[in-house]
Scaffold this motif. Structure first.
Motif, mmCIF file in Angstrom:
data_model
loop_
_atom_site.group_PDB
_atom_site.id
_atom_site.type_symbol
_atom_site.label_atom_id
_atom_site.label_comp_id
_atom_site.label_asym_id
_atom_site.label_seq_id
_atom_site.Cartn_x
_atom_site.Cartn_y
_atom_site.Cartn_z
ATOM 1 N N TRP A 1 0.803 -1.214 0.000
ATOM 2 C CA TRP A 1 0.000 0.000 0.000
ATOM 3 C C TRP A 1 0.839 1.268 0.000
ATOM 4 O O TRP A 1 0.441 2.291 -0.574
ATOM 5 N N TYR A 2 2.010 1.218 0.673
ATOM 6 C CA TYR A 2 2.794 2.450 0.769
ATOM 7 C C TYR A 2 3.357 2.878 -0.584
ATOM 8 O O TYR A 2 3.635 4.058 -0.803
ATOM 9 N N TRP A 3 3.551 1.927 -1.518
ATOM 10 C CA TRP A 3 3.977 2.305 -2.869
ATOM 11 C C TRP A 3 2.853 3.050 -3.596
ATOM 12 O O TRP A 3 3.114 3.979 -4.372
ATOM 13 N N HIS A 4 1.637 2.649 -3.337
ATOM 14 C CA HIS A 4 0.492 3.343 -3.937
ATOM 15 C C HIS A 4 0.364 4.763 -3.385
ATOM 16 O O HIS A 4 0.036 5.693 -4.134
ATOM 17 N N VAL A 5 0.622 4.914 -2.101
ATOM 18 C CA VAL A 5 0.579 6.255 -1.512
ATOM 19 C C VAL A 5 1.629 7.155 -2.163
ATOM 20 O O VAL A 5 1.356 8.315 -2.525
#
Length: 533
Positions: free
Chosen positions: A70-74
């Motif tokens: 998820w943090y890559w999407h953020v």
């Protein structure tokens, strides 16, 4: 003695006329050669533009299908947000790079606007278009490619010291080359210039320069993209009787016209209301990106104009009408918000996608009714692309030839003529105004005073006298021009002559001054007086 004087004057004028005709042919040859160079340069710029759009689409699709944490999407979300804010700031600084570019090209061709900084705007249009579509917005590449070509035609005409009467022809040639580079379709690119930019006012020289530039740019595109995915779409002709085909085409054309009427009402509404909302640029871009990102997480092929989704449906389409209708509506609403953002990107491809999906849905309904088989659905898709493009943009020749060129399916050529003609008739009954004309008119309203001509402003039109035209052989003092039109100067043999007492000969570059607000009304009559059609 007086008779001898008139004979000498006639002989002198005759020799001048012969010299001017011969010189005019040399100038035409030079213009054709320069148009080839414009086509080559446009291809070398617009084809990489096309390539980068495909490349970044593949990168984005790979990312969204790889299931990263998820943090890559953020991180990606904030990067794309910053990109959209940057592109919006470019548009605010250079308003002419907003949107597709075909209305701006027509306005520049007609003299309504002037490219003050064509090189800077060219770079901004190129970068802004790549970045906006790379963020996933539902925009097309064709409009920016057309405007990129018009910028290149303008630059070449200035750098090459082309006569003012010929500059618009190189601008039109560059515009046509831009579309040819976007689709590798030189013939339809010439038709687009005639139908949408010149509005059937193009002299033969403009048509020839546009075709030459388009062929060269199309050659560059074919070298970079030897095959197009559209060739993979099958088009199996349904075995229907003549009466059943006539019924089918009439119903289909009427349906497309009704949907296009709704389209012509809702799209301008969104494009006027959303920019008028009192929201900062970062907030507007945030809302837009949230929509784009949500669609990318669920169906990435619908982003970037939706062209990939259309081609996937054409090659291995679904049979679920409800799901396909929902996808089409999502794409349509997403396109409304994307076009209303004002970011660089055209509406041509999203319109093709909407028309193709409508054609597929219509074909699936016919399958349920037992009229055609599943193998004929893609055939209806291609005809739907033509019909909806005709209904929205009102360029029937361009639509028919373009679909034939990019797909290679000549079996849809004659049905496209029939359906396209019927659709055009029904749009006339429904009084649907062409989408590009709506955008063109909106450029000169009060909300955009920088691009409009104020009341009382004067415009200078440069026309070239052709052999055998109405102006040919006429004395300037005896010419009756429309109201408030004045011949200011005559450019002949690299000299600017005062018009008083002059007789016009082929090759003369005549400067006509008129009221700027009368350009659209007087452009065609004045150009036709100087040219032969």
């Amino acid at each position: 003695m007086k008779l001898e004087k008139w004979k000498n004057k006639w002989k002198e004028w005759s020799n001048l006329r012969k010299w001017q005709i011969w010189k005019l042919k040399l100038i035409d040859a030079r213009l054709y050669f320069v148009s080839i160079f414009v086509g080559l340069l446009t291809g070398l710029v617009a084809v990489p533009y096309h390539y980068l759009l495909w490349y970044f689409f593949d990168v984005r699709k790979t990312f969204f299908t790889a299931h990263y944490p998820w943090y890559w999407h953020v991180l990606l979300f904030f990067i794309l947000w910053g990109i959209l804010i940057f592109v919006a700031s470019l548009v605010k600084r250079m308003p002419l790079i907003a949107g597709g570019g075909i209305p701006q090209t027509r306005a520049a061709n007609n003299g309504r606007i002037r490219y003050e900084h064509p090189f800077k705007e060219l770079v901004a249009k190129f970068c802004g278009g790549v970045l906006a579509l790379s963020a996933g917005l539902s925009l097309g590449r064709e409009g920016p490619s057309v405007q990129i070509g018009s910028y290149i035609g303008t630059l070449i005409s200035r750098w090459g010291h082309i006569l003012k009467g010929e500059r618009k022809q190189l601008l039109a040639a560059g515009a046509g080359a831009g579309l040819s580079a976007a689709f590798a379709a030189p013939l339809s690119s010439s038709l687009l210039v005639i139908e949408s930019i010149e509005r059937f006012d193009a002299p033969p020289k403009t048509a020839i320069t546009t075709l030459l530039a388009g062929v060269v740019a199309g050659g560059v595109a074919s070298w970079m993209f030897p095959t197009t995915p559209y060739h993979l779409i099958s088009a199996v002709v349904p075995g229907l009787s003549f009466i059943r085909q006539a019924e089918l085409y009439i119903i289909f054309a009427a349906l497309m016209a009704v949907i296009a009427k709704f389209y012509s009402l809702i799209v301008p509404f969104f494009q006027e209301r959303i920019p008028a909302m009192k929201l900062s640029i970062p907030v507007k871009m945030l809302y837009l990106l949230i929509i784009a990102y949500a669609i990318s997480l669920t169906e990435t092929n619908l982003t970037g104009g939706g062209e990939q989704f259309l081609m996937m449906q054409g090659m291995n389409g679904t049979h679920d009408i409800r799901w396909l209708t929902i996808m089409m509506l999502i794409h349509f609403v997403f396109t409304l918000f994307s076009l209303s953002s004002g970011l660089p990107g055209g509406s041509f491809i999203p319109t093709l996608v909407t028309g193709g999906l409508l054609g597929q849905i219509f074909g699936l309904v016919l399958v349920q009714r037992g009229w055609i088989g599943y193998e004929n659905v893609s055939y209806m898709m291609l005809i739907g692309m033509v019909a909806f493009l005709v209904a929205v943009v009102r360029t029937p020749l361009t639509a028919i030839v373009l679909i034939t060129e990019i797909t290679g399916h000549f079996e849809v050529f004659y049905p496209s003529i029939v359906v396209g003609g019927l659709t055009y008739y029904f749009t006339e009954l429904l009084q649907i105004k062409p989408y590009n004309v709506l955008l063109y008119d909106r450029m000169f309203r009060s909300h955009n005073p920088k691009s409009s001509e104020g009341a009382g402003a004067r415009y200078h039109l440069f026309v070239e006298i052709m052999d055998g035209s109405y102006f040919d052989g006429k004395e300037v003092d005896t010419l009756a021009l429309p109201n408030h039109c004045i011949i200011r100067s005559i450019h002949r043999n690299r000299k600017n002559l005062l018009p008083q007492g002059q007789t016009l000969v082929p090759g003369d570059q005549v400067e006509i001054e008129m009221d700027a607000q009368d350009i659209e009304k007087l452009y065609e009559p004045l150009v036709s007086m100087a040219n032969i059609y």
